[in-house]
Design a protein around this motif. Structure first.
Motif, mmCIF file in Angstrom:
data_model
loop_
_atom_site.group_PDB
_atom_site.id
_atom_site.type_symbol
_atom_site.label_atom_id
_atom_site.label_comp_id
_atom_site.label_asym_id
_atom_site.label_seq_id
_atom_site.Cartn_x
_atom_site.Cartn_y
_atom_site.Cartn_z
ATOM 1 N N LEU A 15 95.007 -6.896 2.343
ATOM 2 C CA LEU A 15 94.169 -8.087 2.480
ATOM 3 C C LEU A 15 94.240 -8.950 1.220
ATOM 4 C CD1 LEU A 15 90.919 -6.428 3.916
ATOM 5 C CD2 LEU A 15 92.647 -7.667 5.227
ATOM 6 N N ALA A 16 93.961 -8.315 0.080
ATOM 7 C CA ALA A 16 93.818 -9.068 -1.173
ATOM 8 C C ALA A 16 95.160 -9.395 -1.824
ATOM 9 C CB ALA A 16 92.939 -8.288 -2.143
ATOM 10 N N LYS A 17 96.151 -8.549 -1.590
ATOM 11 C CA LYS A 17 97.503 -8.739 -2.160
ATOM 12 C C LYS A 17 97.475 -8.914 -3.681
ATOM 13 C CE LYS A 17 99.311 -10.722 2.106
ATOM 14 N NZ LYS A 17 98.278 -10.005 2.859
ATOM 15 N N ASN A 18 96.545 -8.233 -4.332
ATOM 16 C CA ASN A 18 96.369 -8.373 -5.767
ATOM 17 C C ASN A 18 95.710 -7.090 -6.262
ATOM 18 O OD1 ASN A 18 94.449 -8.706 -7.954
ATOM 19 N ND2 ASN A 18 94.793 -10.906 -7.871
ATOM 20 N N GLN A 19 96.355 -6.446 -7.222
ATOM 21 C CA GLN A 19 95.920 -5.123 -7.659
ATOM 22 C C GLN A 19 94.504 -5.132 -8.211
ATOM 23 O OE1 GLN A 19 98.676 -3.374 -10.414
ATOM 24 N NE2 GLN A 19 97.475 -1.524 -10.646
ATOM 25 N N HIS A 20 94.211 -6.088 -9.103
ATOM 26 C CA HIS A 20 92.897 -6.144 -9.747
ATOM 27 C C HIS A 20 91.788 -6.313 -8.710
ATOM 28 C CE1 HIS A 20 89.723 -7.047 -12.578
ATOM 29 N NE2 HIS A 20 89.472 -8.147 -11.887
ATOM 30 N N ASP A 21 91.952 -7.294 -7.820
ATOM 31 C CA ASP A 21 90.939 -7.553 -6.791
ATOM 32 C C ASP A 21 90.792 -6.354 -5.865
ATOM 33 O OD1 ASP A 21 90.624 -10.027 -7.898
ATOM 34 O OD2 ASP A 21 91.716 -11.116 -6.325
ATOM 35 N N SER A 22 91.932 -5.750 -5.524
ATOM 36 C CA SER A 22 91.902 -4.600 -4.614
ATOM 37 C C SER A 22 91.134 -3.437 -5.225
ATOM 38 C CB SER A 22 93.312 -4.154 -4.269
ATOM 39 O OG SER A 22 93.990 -5.207 -3.614
ATOM 40 N N TYR B 133 85.247 10.037 -1.682
ATOM 41 C CA TYR B 133 86.008 9.221 -2.617
ATOM 42 C C TYR B 133 87.422 9.771 -2.792
ATOM 43 C CZ TYR B 133 86.856 6.479 -6.880
ATOM 44 O OH TYR B 133 87.369 5.617 -7.810
ATOM 45 N N ASN B 134 87.504 11.063 -3.082
ATOM 46 C CA ASN B 134 88.817 11.688 -3.309
ATOM 47 C C ASN B 134 89.687 11.665 -2.061
ATOM 48 O OD1 ASN B 134 88.100 12.210 -5.941
ATOM 49 N ND2 ASN B 134 87.400 14.288 -5.503
ATOM 50 N N THR B 135 89.059 11.847 -0.908
ATOM 51 C CA THR B 135 89.811 11.891 0.342
ATOM 52 C C THR B 135 90.348 10.516 0.717
ATOM 53 O OG1 THR B 135 88.317 13.636 1.075
ATOM 54 C CG2 THR B 135 89.723 12.655 2.751
ATOM 55 N N TYR B 136 89.532 9.484 0.547
ATOM 56 C CA TYR B 136 89.880 8.185 1.138
ATOM 57 C C TYR B 136 90.226 7.080 0.140
ATOM 58 C CZ TYR B 136 88.132 10.222 5.448
ATOM 59 O OH TYR B 136 87.937 11.019 6.537
ATOM 60 N N TYR B 137 90.055 7.349 -1.157
ATOM 61 C CA TYR B 137 90.262 6.255 -2.120
ATOM 62 C C TYR B 137 91.602 5.538 -1.906
ATOM 63 C CZ TYR B 137 90.601 3.355 -6.206
ATOM 64 O OH TYR B 137 90.743 2.250 -7.012
ATOM 65 N N MET B 138 92.707 6.278 -1.907
ATOM 66 C CA MET B 138 94.031 5.654 -1.810
ATOM 67 C C MET B 138 94.222 4.936 -0.475
ATOM 68 S SD MET B 138 95.427 5.566 -4.654
ATOM 69 C CE MET B 138 96.873 4.663 -4.108
ATOM 70 N N LYS B 139 93.660 5.519 0.591
ATOM 71 C CA LYS B 139 93.799 4.891 1.913
ATOM 72 C C LYS B 139 93.041 3.569 1.975
ATOM 73 C CE LYS B 139 94.744 9.156 4.390
ATOM 74 N NZ LYS B 139 94.155 10.319 5.025
ATOM 75 N N VAL B 140 91.820 3.580 1.446
ATOM 76 C CA VAL B 140 91.021 2.343 1.451
ATOM 77 C C VAL B 140 91.676 1.314 0.525
ATOM 78 C CG1 VAL B 140 88.771 1.319 0.879
ATOM 79 C CG2 VAL B 140 88.882 3.532 2.041
ATOM 80 N N TYR B 141 92.118 1.789 -0.644
ATOM 81 C CA TYR B 141 92.787 0.888 -1.600
ATOM 82 C C TYR B 141 94.023 0.241 -0.959
ATOM 83 C CZ TYR B 141 95.550 -0.644 -5.593
ATOM 84 O OH TYR B 141 96.304 -1.387 -6.463
#
Length: 162
Positions: free
Chosen positions: A28-35, A14-22
């Motif tokens: 794709l989603a172009k929307n903070q809440h959905d992302s 989670y800590n390693t990849y959260y920002m990358k996945v986000y």
């Protein structure tokens, strides 16, 4: 992921990849809440999925493929929901009617006699302003179930008021 402690493993992932996945989901989603929602679900799915990461691709690639599938699922659901919305927007707009106190009281009267889960789902959505996802979680069901139940409740209320 061959460590003994799965919780630590997960936290590290989670800590390693959260920002990358986000960031990937944002494209794709172009929307903070959905992302944020899709990213959270991605890690939850990675943690609980039987298809654990196999060494044939990087962990990031694996997480991004989960995220992409979740995004596509959400998009399909949203398209179904907007079709439902279009059908329903032709009927009286119940949401705005809540502003009218007499009418709101009539909705409460109808709701009072309505069977569950329709009564609770409708109340949570309209008066509690909960998202369909949270309503689904409360009932241990899907977001789509909450959405469909809400729309059915709306139709029942509309029929009883008219």
């Amino acid at each position: 992921m061959h460590h003994k402690n799965m919780a630590n493993d997960f936290e590290q992932l989670y800590n390693t990849y959260y920002m990358k996945v986000y960031s990937f989901v944002m494209t794709l989603a172009k929307n903070q809440h959905d992302s944020e929602e899709i990213t959270q679900k991605t890690f939850f799915k990675a943690m609980t999925s039987s298809s654990k990461h196999r060494g044939d691709s990087s962990e990031l690639t694996w997480l991004c493929s989960i995220a992409k599938n979740l995004f596509l699922d959400e998009t399909r659901k949203a398209n179904q929901a907007s079709e439902l919305d279009q059908e329903l927007s032709s009927s009286t707009n119940l949401e705005n009617a809540v502003i009218d106190e007499d009418f709101a009281f009539r909705i409460h009267q109808v709701l009072h006699n309505m069977e569950d889960p329709y009564k609770e789902v409708f109340s949570l959505r309209l008066f509690g302003e909960l998202s369909f996802q949270k309503i689904g979680l409360l009932f241990g069901k899907t977001e789509n179930w909450a959405r469909v139940t809400y729309h059915r409740a709306r139709i029942k209320i509309q029929e009883r008021i008219d």
